[in-house]
Design a protein around this motif. Sequence first.
Motif, short mmCIF file in Angstrom:
data_model
loop_
_atom_site.label_atom_id
_atom_site.label_comp_id
_atom_site.label_asym_id
_atom_site.label_seq_id
_atom_site.Cartn_x
_atom_site.Cartn_y
_atom_site.Cartn_z
N UNK A 248 16.33 55.22 -53.14
CA UNK A 248 14.93 54.38 -53.14
C UNK A 248 15.50 53.03 -53.66
N UNK A 249 16.16 53.05 -54.65
CA UNK A 249 16.57 51.66 -55.42
C UNK A 249 17.36 50.64 -54.47
N UNK A 250 18.21 51.46 -53.63
CA UNK A 250 19.00 50.69 -52.74
C UNK A 250 18.00 50.15 -51.55
N UNK A 251 16.98 50.75 -51.13
CA UNK A 251 16.17 50.38 -50.09
C UNK A 251 15.44 49.27 -50.76
N UNK A 252 15.01 49.20 -51.91
CA UNK A 252 14.14 48.30 -52.57
C UNK A 252 15.09 46.87 -52.48
N UNK A 253 16.30 47.18 -53.14
CA UNK A 253 17.18 45.95 -53.33
C UNK A 253 17.55 45.38 -51.84
N UNK A 254 17.58 46.07 -50.93
CA UNK A 254 18.01 45.40 -49.43
C UNK A 254 16.87 44.83 -48.81
N UNK A 255 15.58 45.34 -49.05
CA UNK A 255 14.53 44.94 -48.35
C UNK A 255 13.64 43.88 -49.03
N UNK A 256 13.74 43.79 -50.38
CA UNK A 256 12.91 42.84 -51.44
C UNK A 256 13.80 42.23 -52.19
N UNK A 257 13.18 41.17 -52.81
CA UNK A 257 13.84 40.46 -53.92
C UNK A 257 12.94 40.70 -55.07
N UNK A 258 13.03 42.01 -55.58
CA UNK A 258 12.11 42.39 -56.72
C UNK A 258 12.59 41.55 -58.05
#
Length: 557
Positions: free
Chosen positions: A73-83
């Motif tokens: 989930x973290x990898x998906x968030x880091x690659x698809x968003x700029x949190x």
Amino acid sequence: MESDTASATDSSCGALLDEKRHLQRPERPRLRRRGRGRGGPGHGQHFCPPWARTFCTAAGVALVLVLLIVSSLGAYIMWTTDILGDTVNDMLILRNGSTAFDSWQNPPVHPLMRIRIFNYTNLQAYMDGEDEKLLVQEVGPYVFREISKKTDIKFGDNDTTITYRLNNTYVFVPEESNGTLNDTVIVANMPLMTAFARMQDAGLLARLALRSGMRALQAQPFHSLTAHQLFWGYKDKLINTIQTVMGPFNPAMRNLKVGLLQTKQGISEDVWTVYSGVGDHGLSKLGYYAAYNGEPQMNYYWGECNEIRGSDGSRFPPELVRPGGTLWVYLRETCRRTLLVYNTTVKVMNGIPGLRFVPEAPKRLAKGEQDCFCSEKDGCLPYALMDSSYCRNGAPLVVSGPHFLKADEDIRAVVHGLNPVPEKHESYLVIHERMGVPIAGKSRFQFNVKVHATGGYRYMNALEGKVIPIIWLERDIVEFPHDLQKILYFTAVTLDSLKAGLQHGLPVVATMCALSLVLFAAVRCRKNRRLLSAAKRSGDKILLKVTAPPTREMTRL
């Protein structure tokens, strides 16, 4: 005898049944006692005791499974968003009580303002006709620390805008200056030049009366002042007369200020409104002006040039600060906007990266062409000169680059002693890409006066309509405090490294967890197959023993 035979038969059958039960019971690995075995102490030892081994295995599998889910989930968030970037951007919004708001209201960095005066050194020789042109000598710099705060702050509807007034304080820094405030210089007489400029459209009799009054007051187009008088103001017969005659008709003349810094010192009467970063515009207009004195545009020029577009230079929308981008700055000194264009990427303050922006080259107008900054009455000034008389109560002030940088040669030819050098006289800003705040740079511009209708002063006839320099000013962003440098470095360098590490590290962790689960499942399946095979083989042996031919003793029985 028969009793002994029956007892033996029962014993043999019981042994066979015990052996069958033993073979059907699955074999379990035997634990070595602590400190024994070939491997020495602890060799072959399990972390969990036998009674808790199943629980430990289940907990380990659950932990790996949770780690797999979290890392995926973290990898998906880091690659698809700029949190991480969004978190920083949210901290930039000017909310009441926030750190960003406090630093905007009371900036922690106070720039140095360096003022260089153009001293006219051959005025007498020019008046006597010995020299054909005036000669200027650059004096200074005289350095002041500019402490700027915002006061009378009010938030607009839904906190989308903030209205304020500036409160400026200028502190002389003698150790940084080249000279003292008691230095004497010869400069243009701005009150006299302003009076002539405002009367240029008056009738002939009015202009003659003005010239007669100037002679009676012994007012000269150039006069001698100390640096302190030039900066902080002075009183003479001309100023007193202007206040007496014009005061009843023009309230602004009742308390006439003539000092270059005196007009900027203290709380400004102007009210400015900026976007806070909240609302529909979001960060796209953070720090940009929204209104001046309650109006969404100026009334000095015509057309789109009256638009109040740009920042005051203290902060910019982060999404606009990018390589190849452009930024707008609204300079209060010139009452007009200036476009900044990306130049290059540099590092300042021990390795903090920033984007360097420089002012866009002014547009060179074709013959007869005008733009909306030109006066409908007087037309356009020569190339690279900006008329700021509209917002200076008619004072004939003209803004340019220092030493008429980028202006045509005939502009500099009016006086001798000017030598423009781009490295010394060009403005630039280095802006933090993620925070949108300037971290280095120099703002440089020159104040000049345009000579109007000075007939009657014979030695000024040659300067009619010409532009002559007064001072040039440089604002220098000083080095930030160490704590603030750490924050800037973290958001510019460390944060990007952390983002890259998470983007590439989390997929690796997820892959390792998935492989661990697959390997665990494979080992369990192989073990189960081995146990089933062993149980099958054991069952065949029991069956063979049970169905074997009877022995001699059984036959007797």
